[in-house]
Design a protein around this motif. Structure first.
Motif, PDB file in Angstrom:
ATOM      1  N   ASP A 293     -48.143  -7.927 -44.885  1.00  0.00           N
ATOM      2  CA  ASP A 293     -47.437  -8.668 -45.928  1.00  0.00           C
ATOM      3  C   ASP A 293     -46.677  -9.803 -45.252  1.00  0.00           C
ATOM      4  O   ASP A 293     -45.855  -9.569 -44.357  1.00  0.00           O
ATOM      5  CB  ASP A 293     -46.455  -7.748 -46.656  1.00  0.00           C
TER       6      ASP A 293
ATOM      7  N   VAL B 111     -44.320 -11.684 -46.074  1.00  0.00           N
ATOM      8  CA  VAL B 111     -42.869 -11.799 -46.217  1.00  0.00           C
ATOM      9  C   VAL B 111     -42.178 -10.564 -45.649  1.00  0.00           C
ATOM     10  O   VAL B 111     -41.394 -10.647 -44.714  1.00  0.00           O
ATOM     11  CB  VAL B 111     -42.487 -12.020 -47.688  1.00  0.00           C
TER      12      VAL B 111
ATOM     13  N   VAL C 283     -46.952 -13.856 -54.386  1.00  0.00           N
ATOM     14  CA  VAL C 283     -47.170 -13.075 -53.164  1.00  0.00           C
ATOM     15  C   VAL C 283     -46.364 -11.779 -53.259  1.00  0.00           C
ATOM     16  O   VAL C 283     -45.203 -11.789 -53.691  1.00  0.00           O
ATOM     17  CB  VAL C 283     -46.747 -13.899 -51.928  1.00  0.00           C
ATOM     18  N   ARG C 284     -47.005 -10.691 -52.827  1.00  0.00           N
ATOM     19  CA  ARG C 284     -46.420  -9.350 -53.023  1.00  0.00           C
ATOM     20  C   ARG C 284     -44.971  -9.260 -52.525  1.00  0.00           C
ATOM     21  O   ARG C 284     -44.091  -8.779 -53.226  1.00  0.00           O
ATOM     22  CB  ARG C 284     -47.314  -8.335 -52.288  1.00  0.00           C
ATOM     23  N   GLY C 285     -44.714  -9.740 -51.316  1.00  0.00           N
ATOM     24  CA  GLY C 285     -43.383  -9.551 -50.726  1.00  0.00           C
ATOM     25  C   GLY C 285     -42.353 -10.585 -51.153  1.00  0.00           C
ATOM     26  O   GLY C 285     -41.168 -10.444 -50.840  1.00  0.00           O
ATOM     27  N   GLY C 286     -42.779 -11.641 -51.851  1.00  0.00           N
ATOM     28  CA  GLY C 286     -41.848 -12.678 -52.285  1.00  0.00           C
ATOM     29  C   GLY C 286     -42.433 -14.066 -52.138  1.00  0.00           C
ATOM     30  O   GLY C 286     -43.200 -14.327 -51.222  1.00  0.00           O
TER      31      GLY C 286
ATOM     32  N   ARG D 180     -51.685 -15.008 -50.435  1.00  0.00           N
ATOM     33  CA  ARG D 180     -51.379 -14.375 -49.149  1.00  0.00           C
ATOM     34  C   ARG D 180     -50.171 -14.995 -48.448  1.00  0.00           C
ATOM     35  O   ARG D 180     -49.184 -14.323 -48.224  1.00  0.00           O
ATOM     36  CB  ARG D 180     -52.610 -14.443 -48.237  1.00  0.00           C
ATOM     37  N   VAL D 181     -50.254 -16.243 -48.077  1.00  0.00           N
ATOM     38  CA  VAL D 181     -49.168 -16.837 -47.303  1.00  0.00           C
ATOM     39  C   VAL D 181     -48.300 -17.709 -48.218  1.00  0.00           C
ATOM     40  O   VAL D 181     -48.713 -18.791 -48.628  1.00  0.00           O
ATOM     41  CB  VAL D 181     -49.712 -17.705 -46.147  1.00  0.00           C
ATOM     42  N   PRO D 182     -47.098 -17.249 -48.532  1.00  0.00           N
ATOM     43  CA  PRO D 182     -46.232 -18.071 -49.375  1.00  0.00           C
ATOM     44  C   PRO D 182     -45.668 -19.238 -48.572  1.00  0.00           C
ATOM     45  O   PRO D 182     -45.577 -19.157 -47.345  1.00  0.00           O
ATOM     46  CB  PRO D 182     -45.113 -17.086 -49.767  1.00  0.00           C
TER      47      PRO D 182
END
Lengths: 97, 565
Positions: free
Chosen positions: A63, A65, B478-481, B489-491
């Motif tokens: 992930d 982030v 994106v999943r994590g933020g 994938r890559v924010p």
């Protein structure tokens, strides 16, 4: 995970990264910053490719982030620790099932 | 303002400085030539084309500048076949576009044709190109940006570019100029003012070296001369140290003025020995440490985006009066928009950033000038490009709409709403798999930012489509933020900024718990990063966007819709 196994994992990661980063990755120390050792060869795009290669090889999911990839993917040693932890987590999840 | 200087070199300036050295026969005097070569090569993309800055997509402008400057330096162009193959992807039927999928125009056609023939030594099929070039001539005799722009009237730059393409084709095999040449020469000569300098178009009042170089160069390529001598006027554009300024009264002798003056004198066949020492000395003062050049002394080289970012950044404590005064000084004669760097040419994104930063607040005459300029930029396809005559793209179109909104709404400026909607529709990617997707230009690949920019244009034109915006935001979440420009994938900071700004405009809720982890991961005590993969740094634009998102998270302010790429 034993020291031998960790060493094996570091070697395996070097092999995985060699295709993206060239043979120079063989000479980068385990705790050496890849961006400093490889310069422009390890920019954001190369780091992205490295993440994808590690994900694909070890069948893990990174992930961008929550996993703090900028820190994790800065050295080969940190990548190895991250992969080891992810593989252990996956194993434990399997055992619970 | 020292901390706001543009620390690195600029491609436009680097090309101009190297070319001026070449005209003077002194490429041996290029400062740190090896590092300048490396700087040029750093613009090369894996597709073989070159970009105006690292990480941007290839375009013909950057490809010509980089390859021509490498050639001037006596350096090889790496893998020229790949660069040629990329240049051919910008052929759009009749002529070249700036990037694949854009409409053809004369800026791009000039850069691509000269790169192919003069730099890379390959050939072009002449006939179709000559037919397209013939369509550039306006009823008054000048040339314009594309055949669809004929009602706009001629422009000296368009004349130079079109004629330079014809001259490049003549290097392959001599061919008749495809215009009424006497009318074209007469139109160019009519741009000369009494004092000897030229302006770009009918009605312009301030002669400048840029227009003079293009006019003199165009006339020379046609085998003609100015109506009256202009060498004395060119030589009068020198300051006390002998360095060239853009026009009478312009404060700073810069790299473009030197390039234009030396180029004009060379085109006129004037001896250059007298001006060479001061020109070379001035260029050397504009060299950046580590290679390349910027438009003036590197420790005083501000740009409009950086200064606007400093004004917009909630964490900055600058003298806002001084910064606004600097921005407002970027509105110069002849082009009524804000320039990226003074004297460079007005650019639509910089205008939007500057207005968002409060430039010309309450200054009604200047706001009307800017509104009129925006309207003049609108292309026949309804979109707008980076600057006058450039092909339309979604980034510039959205920036123009934001600028118009900041001036008081699209209904206050003569931006044609139907045209804007038509361009947005042209950029819509059809097909089941890509439903609700938009690209930066017709036929290019869809992206989140292009989609968000399209949504803001639709919203400003009174045709909001919040369901489509939700689809876009969900697809690239994106999943994590944060949000990613491609896939999920890559924010990155710019996409996340545009996602929140657009969601707010359309009344779509943004979860703070989705935004906060991204901001925590991309910013901290050691700087701000453009993405979780990029190193923390001190880029004032990234710091501004990050600070604005932080302020938005705490409910402090409404986000201006800022676009970069």
């Amino acid at each position: 995970m034993t020291e031998n196994a960790t060493t094996t994992l570091v070697d395996e990661i070097r092999t995985v990264l060699r295709e993206q980063l060239g043979e120079g990755v063989e000479r980068v120390g385990q705790d050496e910053l890849l961006a400093e050792a490889l310069g422009d060869r390890y920019d954001s795009l190369a780091a992205l490719e490295a993440v994808s290669a590690v994900e694909s090889h070890f069948e893990i999911d990174v992930d961008f982030v929550s996993h703090d990839v900028r820190h994790t993917f800065a050295t080969i040693g940190r990548i190895a620790t991250f992969v080891r932890d992810e593989l252990e987590d996956r194993e434990r999840l399997r055992e619970r099932r | 303002m020292r901390e706001l200087t543009t620390t690195g070199p600029d491609l436009w300036c680097t090309y101009a400085a190297v070319r001026a050295h070449a005209w003077l026969g002194r490429t041996d005097a290029v400062d740190d030539a090896g590092a300048t070569r490396d700087y040029l090569l750093s613009h090369r993309n894996p597709d073989g084309g070159y970009a105006w800055s690292r990480g941007m997509p290839s375009d013909t402008w950057a490809t010509f500048y980089c390859t021509a400057a490498l050639k001037d330096l006596g350096e090889p162009v790496p893998d020229p076949d790949k660069t040629l193959a990329w240049l051919r992807t910008t052929w759009s039927g009749g002529a070249f576009a700036m990037t694949p999928g854009q409409e053809p125009e004369v800026w791009a056609t000039h850069f691509a044709a000269r790169a192919v023939i003069e730099v890379l030594g390959d050939q072009l099929a002449a006939q179709e190109l000559l037919t397209w070039l013939a369509g550039l001539q306006t009823p008054d005799g000048g040339l314009t940006w594309s055949p669809d722009h004929r009602s706009d009237g001629g422009d000296v730059r368009a004349c130079f570019y079109g004629i330079a393409v014809w001259r490049a084709l003549c290097r392959q095999a001599p061919v008749e100029a495809p215009w009424d040449v006497p009318a074209l020469v007469a139109w160019l000569r009519a741009r000369q003012h009494e004092d000897g300098g030229f302006t770009f178009a009918a009605g312009a009042t301030t002669p400048c070296l840029w227009a003079t170089y293009r006019a003199v160069g165009a006339l020379t390529m046609l085998g003609a001369e100015p109506a009256a001598p202009c060498t004395p006027w060119i030589l009068s554009m020198r300051d006390a140290d002998g360095a060239f300024v853009r026009w009478a009264g312009y404060q700073v002798p810069d790299v473009w003025a030197t390039f234009c003056a030396v180029g004009a004198l060379a085109a006129l066949g004037e001896p250059l020995a007298d001006v060479a020492p001061s020109a070379l000395r001035r260029l050397s003062q504009l060299a950046c440490p580590g290679g390349g050049y910027t438009y003036r002394e590197p420790d005083a080289a501000y740009d409009a985006l950086t200064v606007s970012a400093a004004l917009l950044d909630p964490g900055e404590e600058n003298d806002s009066h001084e910064l606004r005064a600097w921005l407002e000084a970027c509105l110069l004669p002849n082009e009524d928009g804000i320039m990226y760097m003074p004297g460079r040419g007005a650019e639509v994104r910089c205008t939007a950033w500057a207005l968002a930063a409060g430039a010309f607040r309450g200054a009604e005459p200047e706001r009307q000038r800017i509104g009129g300029w925006l309207a003049s930029l609108q292309n026949p396809d309804g979109g707008l490009g980076f600057w006058e005559g450039r092909g339309s793209d979604m980034v510039s179109t959205a920036a123009a709409v934001e600028a118009a909104t900041l001036l008081g709404g699209t209904d206050r400026t003569p931006l044609d709403t139907d045209g804007l909607l038509a361009f947005v529709d042209e950029c819509r990617v059809t097909g089941e798999a890509e439903a609700e997707a938009w690209a930066n230009s017709p036929a290019s690949l869809p992206s989140l930012r292009a989609g968000l920019q399209a949504q803001r244009v639709l919203h400003a034109c009174g045709r909001p489509a919040p369901d489509a915006a939700r689809t876009l935001l969900d697809r690239h979440r994106v999943r994590g933020g944060g949000w990613a420009n491609q896939g999920n994938r890559v924010p990155d900071l710019l996409s996340t900024y545009e996602a929140v700004a657009t969601a707010d405009r359309l009344g779509i809720p943004v979860e703070p718990d989705h935004l906060r982890p991204f901001l925590d991961r991309t910013g901290g005590a050691h700087g701000v990063a453009w993405s979780p993969l990029a190193p923390l740094g001190d880029d004032p634009l990234a710091r501004c966007l990050h600070g604005l998102l932080r302020a938005r998270l705490s409910g402090a302010r409404r986000l201006p819709a800022l676009t970069l790429s």
